[in-house]
Scaffold this active site. Structure first.
Site, mmCIF file in Angstrom:
data_model
loop_
_atom_site.group_PDB
_atom_site.id
_atom_site.type_symbol
_atom_site.label_atom_id
_atom_site.label_comp_id
_atom_site.label_asym_id
_atom_site.label_seq_id
_atom_site.Cartn_x
_atom_site.Cartn_y
_atom_site.Cartn_z
ATOM 1 N N THR A 292 1.907 1.957 6.061
ATOM 2 C CA THR A 292 1.416 2.940 5.082
ATOM 3 C C THR A 292 0.658 3.735 6.554
ATOM 4 O O THR A 292 0.497 3.167 7.728
ATOM 5 C CB THR A 292 0.323 3.199 4.682
ATOM 6 O OG1 THR A 292 -0.580 3.000 4.145
ATOM 7 C CG2 THR A 292 -0.430 1.088 5.129
ATOM 8 N N ASN A 293 0.490 4.871 6.518
ATOM 9 C CA ASN A 293 -0.035 5.507 6.981
ATOM 10 C C ASN A 293 -0.956 5.892 7.243
ATOM 11 O O ASN A 293 -1.974 5.583 7.953
ATOM 12 C CB ASN A 293 0.591 7.156 7.245
ATOM 13 C CG ASN A 293 2.567 7.447 7.257
ATOM 14 O OD1 ASN A 293 2.259 8.047 8.422
ATOM 15 N ND2 ASN A 293 3.387 6.732 6.052
ATOM 16 N N THR A 294 -1.877 6.368 6.300
ATOM 17 C CA THR A 294 -3.116 6.485 5.863
ATOM 18 C C THR A 294 -3.534 5.184 6.288
ATOM 19 O O THR A 294 -4.637 5.634 7.470
ATOM 20 C CB THR A 294 -3.351 6.035 4.517
ATOM 21 O OG1 THR A 294 -2.823 7.631 3.686
ATOM 22 C CG2 THR A 294 -5.602 6.234 4.749
ATOM 23 N N CYS B 284 2.888 9.953 4.772
ATOM 24 C CA CYS B 284 2.994 9.108 3.464
ATOM 25 C C CYS B 284 4.587 7.970 3.365
ATOM 26 O O CYS B 284 5.413 8.813 2.845
ATOM 27 C CB CYS B 284 2.311 9.401 2.057
ATOM 28 S SG CYS B 284 2.120 8.265 0.918
ATOM 29 N N THR B 285 4.089 6.878 3.185
ATOM 30 C CA THR B 285 5.178 6.270 3.450
ATOM 31 C C THR B 285 6.282 6.276 1.461
ATOM 32 O O THR B 285 7.362 5.970 1.700
ATOM 33 C CB THR B 285 4.933 5.054 2.686
ATOM 34 O OG1 THR B 285 4.175 4.302 2.423
ATOM 35 C CG2 THR B 285 4.710 5.052 4.768
ATOM 36 N N GLU B 286 5.111 7.027 0.527
ATOM 37 C CA GLU B 286 5.820 7.189 -0.448
ATOM 38 C C GLU B 286 6.953 8.255 -0.985
ATOM 39 O O GLU B 286 7.908 9.070 -1.985
ATOM 40 C CB GLU B 286 5.302 6.941 -1.623
ATOM 41 C CG GLU B 286 4.446 5.524 -1.563
ATOM 42 C CD GLU B 286 3.660 5.291 -1.597
ATOM 43 O OE1 GLU B 286 3.264 4.083 -1.056
ATOM 44 O OE2 GLU B 286 2.782 5.572 -0.358
ATOM 45 N N MET C 212 0.012 -1.376 -0.079
ATOM 46 C CA MET C 212 0.094 -0.011 -0.334
ATOM 47 C C MET C 212 1.116 1.145 0.004
ATOM 48 O O MET C 212 0.889 1.003 1.383
ATOM 49 C CB MET C 212 -0.635 0.067 1.631
ATOM 50 C CG MET C 212 -1.940 -1.494 1.033
ATOM 51 S SD MET C 212 -2.970 -1.459 2.703
ATOM 52 C CE MET C 212 -1.435 -1.886 3.838
ATOM 53 N N GLN D 123 -10.939 3.520 0.157
ATOM 54 C CA GLN D 123 -10.048 4.246 0.749
ATOM 55 C C GLN D 123 -11.305 5.368 0.604
ATOM 56 O O GLN D 123 -12.455 6.462 0.717
ATOM 57 C CB GLN D 123 -8.871 4.498 0.109
ATOM 58 C CG GLN D 123 -8.080 4.241 1.266
ATOM 59 C CD GLN D 123 -6.772 3.666 1.163
ATOM 60 O OE1 GLN D 123 -5.981 4.397 0.079
ATOM 61 N NE2 GLN D 123 -5.370 3.478 1.956
#
Length: 230
Positions: free
Chosen positions: A83-85, A197-199, A10, A52
């Site tokens: 993932t943060n979300t 956000c991990t990206e 994710m 989401q």
């Protein structure tokens, strides 16, 4: 060495960063050919993204709860949601298993407090920046004030995450737009910026700005390595 469980995918772009960082962390501490013991369950992000976008968080939680149960059965000693979300459903995932889930906000806040940071700017998906689950935990549990970009900036940040970064597309123009938002938050009093956000760390890195950046992917991964080697 304990076994780290990862709920990934994710997106898989950032999950690859988790895998790399954890193995590098173990090797740097133990040397030689050592690497991390990892169980990875990678979901289909297309399914999660639809849930989401349509605010079907309980259905998304069910997918992660299933993944968590499989990882526990596979022998993981504790879990990370990569993932943060999706920490929006942290409580449901934790309640579904008996092993600990390492919260990304707690790991990040620990580092912020060690560095004496009391006010941060937060970049992330629309859900992370706007919903209470992230900001409230940072503010109420850890005493760190959180600033978020304005509506236009939040829309821009969100679109770049889903339309570019999750697809592995890194654009200089997008980096400049992010840096402008970072500068704006700094001007409002943020002492540092959470790359929530991990990206985002794929796009913006410390060499791109003099403003301190806190990469949640790296912090979360490092915390997991600490636990593995305790």
């Amino acid at each position: 060495m304990k076994t780290i469980g990862l709920i990934g995918g994710m997106s898989w772009e950032s999950t690859a960063s988790y895998y790399r960082l954890m193995n590098q962390g173990v090797r740097s501490r133990l040397g030689g050919l050592h690497s991390a013991r990892i169980c990875l369950y990678s979901v289909d992000f297309a399914e999660i993204e639809v849930l989401q976008r349509t605010h079907k968080w309980q259905e998304a939680a069910a997918i992660l709860m299933d993944a968590a149960g499989r990882l526990e059965s596979a022998g993981a000693d504790y879990l990370l949601i990569c993932t943060n979300t999706m920490h929006k459903v942290f409580a449901e995932v934790q309640a579904s298993i008996t092993i600990p889930v390492v919260h990304i906000v707690d790991a990040t806040a620990k580092q912020l407090k060690q560095d004496g940071i009391t006010k941060v700017g937060l970049l992330g998906t629309r859900f992370t920046m706007e919903d209470a689950f992230y900001k409230d935990r940072m503010q109420q549990d850890h005493g760190i004030d959180v600033l978020v970009p304005d509506q236009t900036q939040r829309d821009l940040i969100h679109e770049i995450i889903y339309q570019e970064l999750c697809l592995g597309e890194i654009k200089d123009t997008s980096r400049e737009q992010y840096l402008n938002v970072i500068q704006s938050l700094y001007a409002q009093g943020a002492e540092a910026i959470i790359l929530g956000c991990t990206e985002i760390a794929l796009l913006v890195q410390p060499q791109h700005t003099t403003i301190p950046l806190y990469d949640t992917t790296a912090i979360h991964a490092n915390d997991a390595v600490d636990m593995a080697l305790e």
